[in-house]
Scaffold this motif. Structure first.
Motif, short mmCIF file in Angstrom:
data_model
loop_
_atom_site.label_atom_id
_atom_site.label_comp_id
_atom_site.label_asym_id
_atom_site.label_seq_id
_atom_site.Cartn_x
_atom_site.Cartn_y
_atom_site.Cartn_z
N GLU A 115 0.83 -1.20 0.00
CA GLU A 115 0.00 0.00 0.00
C GLU A 115 0.87 1.25 0.00
OE1 GLU A 115 -2.56 -0.37 3.38
OE2 GLU A 115 -3.89 -1.80 2.40
N VAL A 116 2.00 1.19 0.68
CA VAL A 116 2.92 2.32 0.69
C VAL A 116 3.41 2.63 -0.72
CG1 VAL A 116 5.18 3.13 1.48
CG2 VAL A 116 3.67 1.91 3.07
N LEU A 117 3.69 1.58 -1.49
CA LEU A 117 4.28 1.76 -2.82
C LEU A 117 3.25 1.94 -3.93
CD1 LEU A 117 7.15 -0.89 -2.60
CD2 LEU A 117 7.33 1.59 -2.39
N THR A 118 1.98 1.98 -3.57
CA THR A 118 0.93 2.15 -4.58
C THR A 118 1.11 3.43 -5.37
OG1 THR A 118 -0.70 0.84 -3.36
CG2 THR A 118 -1.55 2.41 -4.95
N LEU A 119 1.39 4.52 -4.68
CA LEU A 119 1.61 5.81 -5.35
C LEU A 119 2.79 5.73 -6.30
CD1 LEU A 119 1.35 8.92 -5.69
CD2 LEU A 119 2.79 9.15 -3.66
N LEU A 120 3.90 5.17 -5.83
CA LEU A 120 5.13 5.12 -6.63
C LEU A 120 5.04 4.08 -7.75
CD1 LEU A 120 7.60 5.37 -3.62
CD2 LEU A 120 6.82 7.21 -5.12
N ARG A 121 4.09 3.19 -7.61
CA ARG A 121 3.87 2.19 -8.66
C ARG A 121 2.96 2.74 -9.76
NH1 ARG A 121 1.69 -3.95 -7.28
NH2 ARG A 121 2.52 -4.99 -9.16
N GLY A 122 2.21 3.80 -9.42
CA GLY A 122 1.30 4.41 -10.38
C GLY A 122 -0.09 3.84 -10.32
N GLY A 123 -0.45 3.22 -9.19
CA GLY A 123 -1.78 2.62 -9.06
C GLY A 123 -2.84 3.62 -8.66
N TRP A 124 -2.62 4.29 -7.52
CA TRP A 124 -3.54 5.29 -7.00
C TRP A 124 -2.72 6.42 -6.39
CZ3 TRP A 124 -8.83 6.21 -6.29
CH2 TRP A 124 -9.69 5.26 -6.85
N HIS A 125 -3.42 7.51 -6.06
CA HIS A 125 -2.74 8.62 -5.38
C HIS A 125 -2.30 8.23 -3.98
CE1 HIS A 125 -3.63 11.38 -8.59
NE2 HIS A 125 -4.91 11.12 -8.52
N CYS A 126 -3.01 7.28 -3.39
CA CYS A 126 -2.69 6.80 -2.05
C CYS A 126 -3.22 5.39 -1.92
CB CYS A 126 -3.31 7.72 -0.99
SG CYS A 126 -2.91 7.28 0.71
N GLY A 127 -2.39 4.48 -1.42
CA GLY A 127 -2.80 3.09 -1.37
C GLY A 127 -3.36 2.64 -0.04
N TYR A 128 -3.32 3.51 0.98
CA TYR A 128 -3.80 3.15 2.31
C TYR A 128 -4.89 4.12 2.75
CZ TYR A 128 -0.30 6.80 3.13
OH TYR A 128 0.43 7.96 3.07
N ASP A 129 -5.55 3.80 3.85
CA ASP A 129 -6.64 4.63 4.37
C ASP A 129 -6.07 5.65 5.35
OD1 ASP A 129 -8.83 5.75 5.57
OD2 ASP A 129 -9.85 3.87 6.02
N PRO A 130 -5.99 6.92 4.99
CA PRO A 130 -5.42 7.92 5.89
C PRO A 130 -6.15 8.02 7.23
CG PRO A 130 -5.54 8.78 3.66
CD PRO A 130 -6.30 7.49 3.67
N ALA A 131 -7.48 7.89 7.21
CA ALA A 131 -8.25 8.02 8.45
C ALA A 131 -7.95 6.87 9.40
CB ALA A 131 -9.74 8.08 8.14
N ALA A 132 -7.79 5.67 8.86
CA ALA A 132 -7.55 4.50 9.70
C ALA A 132 -6.12 4.47 10.22
CB ALA A 132 -7.83 3.22 8.92
N THR A 133 -5.18 4.90 9.40
CA THR A 133 -3.77 4.84 9.79
C THR A 133 -3.28 6.13 10.46
OG1 THR A 133 -3.11 5.64 7.60
CG2 THR A 133 -3.24 3.26 7.92
N ARG A 134 -4.07 7.20 10.31
CA ARG A 134 -3.66 8.53 10.77
C ARG A 134 -2.33 8.95 10.13
NH1 ARG A 134 -6.42 11.12 15.90
NH2 ARG A 134 -8.49 10.32 15.43
N VAL A 135 -2.23 8.60 8.86
CA VAL A 135 -1.09 9.01 8.04
C VAL A 135 -1.66 9.64 6.77
CG1 VAL A 135 0.94 8.29 6.75
CG2 VAL A 135 0.38 7.17 8.90
N ALA A 136 -1.36 10.91 6.54
CA ALA A 136 -1.85 11.59 5.35
C ALA A 136 -1.18 11.00 4.10
CB ALA A 136 -1.56 13.08 5.46
N PRO A 137 -1.77 11.20 2.93
CA PRO A 137 -1.13 10.73 1.70
C PRO A 137 0.26 11.35 1.54
CG PRO A 137 -3.41 11.35 1.27
CD PRO A 137 -3.10 11.81 2.67
N GLN A 138 1.19 10.57 1.00
CA GLN A 138 2.53 11.10 0.75
C GLN A 138 2.44 12.27 -0.22
OE1 GLN A 138 4.37 6.95 0.10
NE2 GLN A 138 6.10 8.20 0.75
N CYS A 139 3.08 13.37 0.16
CA CYS A 139 2.93 14.62 -0.57
C CYS A 139 4.10 14.85 -1.52
CB CYS A 139 2.82 15.77 0.42
SG CYS A 139 2.26 17.30 -0.31
#
Length: 368
Positions: A115-139
């Motif tokens: 899920e961390v590498l989803t952005l860098l893989r080109g899948g989605w803007h963010c691969g994890y749930d920010p609300a559940a993890t309390r981690v904002a999307p990588q900027c």
């Protein structure tokens, strides 16, 4: 306010004249400045385990980029002390606002590496749930996450939640207007936020001397009324100690805090960069001698807090982790073109619905 009181107020905002340090580059303990306590032995042992895991993750992600499994990967080798300490200084209820280079921090936070590498893989803007993890999307845009962090911190304060926001930022990001707006906004609101600068000496290819004439980036907080500190970013013991103090400052209602960690990016900016065009190999070798992982390992072994068995166990765990990552990344992504229209508007516009229907009809025709 009297001159004496004004002098005391200004002094309370200033960082130490030299970066806070607990451990020398060769692993020897030194006496830190007054006001800082060494983290617990248990937390340092856990930090070592996470640093070994993070280093192996970073190496594996770099290899996956060369194999074409990742579109891009910004390595953070050499900055693990900063990223691991940043995560360990936070509690579960706290928020982390990372940059694109902070994948190791996200893995340490417990997020699935795929899920961390989803952005860098080109899948989605963010691969994890920010609300559940309390981690904002990588900027990716520089410094915009600092304003987001202040907004979240102010929301936590208004809700009387016992939470703190920590915004990671690179040295290049401190030259952006958003960073300065965030400092001012946070100070005025007394928002519980920590600004954590990982000063790795280069904004892509621009050296620090071409970015700022300040004696240290930590001094940038003073003009906004934000207390600041600077720390040896390759000394995990010092970074964790300073960040724990900064987070406690913010959590106790005293407002924002700024920390600058002096560290170094060992690898290229990304796989698209050629660092030999702007820095000398001797400079890299000098910083390699201050490697944060070997420094912590030497320090812990000297205090009998780390055995050969512990080191081997950490390495084995890291290899298993890397193997699982390879397996997951080798699975092809199932692409759904209709996802282009998801999460664009809460209520899709007529034009968007028309475009969606058109693509659906064309996709159906192609399948037939």
């Amino acid at each position: 306010m009297s001159v004496k009181a004004l002098r005391q107020a200004v002094d309370s905002l200033l960082p130490s004249l030299s970066p806070v340090r607990f451990v020398t580059p060769d692993g020897r303990p030194v006496k830190p400045p007054p006001g800082y306590e060494a983290p617990s032995d248990e937390s340092l042992r856990e930090a070592y385990r996470r640093m070994v895991l993070g280093r192996r993750f970073d190496t594996q992600a770099t290899a996956l980029t060369k194999q074409g499994r990742l579109a891009v990967y910004p390595s953070s080798r050499g900055q693990e002390a900063c990223q691991i300490a940043g995560v360990l200084a936070l509690r579960d209820q706290d928020w982390l606002f990372p940059t694109y280079r902070d994948s190791v921090a996200l893995v340490s936070r417990g997020i699935d590496p795929l899920e961390v590498l989803t952005l860098l893989r080109g899948g989605w803007h963010c691969g994890y749930d920010p609300a559940a993890t309390r981690v904002a999307p990588q900027c990716t845009p520089l410094a915009t996450q600092t304003i987001h962090a202040v907004g979240m911190a102010d929301a936590l304060r208004r809700r009387d939640e016992d939470g703190v926001a920590m915004a990671f930022i690179g040295d290049g990001g401190t030259s952006e207007g958003d960073f300065h707006e965030a400092l001012n906004y946070a100070a005025v609101l007394k928002a519980p936020v920590v600004f954590f600068i990982q000063n790795n000496r280069y904004a892509i290819s621009v050296p620090l001397a071409r970015q700022s004439a300040a004696p240290a980036l930590a001094y940038k907080g003073v003009g906004y009324g934000v207390p600041s500190e600077q720390v040896d970013g390759n000394d995990l013991v010092a970074v964790l100690s300073v960040l724990l103090a900064a987070v406690e400052h913010a959590r106790s209602g005293k407002g924002p805090f700024l920390v600058e960690a002096h560290t170094y990016r060992m690898e290229a900016h990304t796989n698209a960069d050629d660092p030999t065009r702007y820095r000398d190999r001797r400079e890299v070798e000098e910083w390699e001698s201050a490697d944060p992982l070997s420094r912590l390992e030497t320090y812990l072994r000297s205090r009998s807090l780390l055995t050969e068995e512990d080191i081997e166990a950490a390495k084995e765990e890291a290899e298993t982790f890397a193997a699982q990552l390879r397996t997951g990344m080798n699975a092809d992504i199932e692409v759904d073109p209709m996802e282009l229209f998801d999460h664009v508007f809460a209520e899709p516009t007529p034009q968007l619905l028309e475009q969606r229907a058109q693509l659906a009809a064309e996709s159906l025709f192609q399948k037939d």
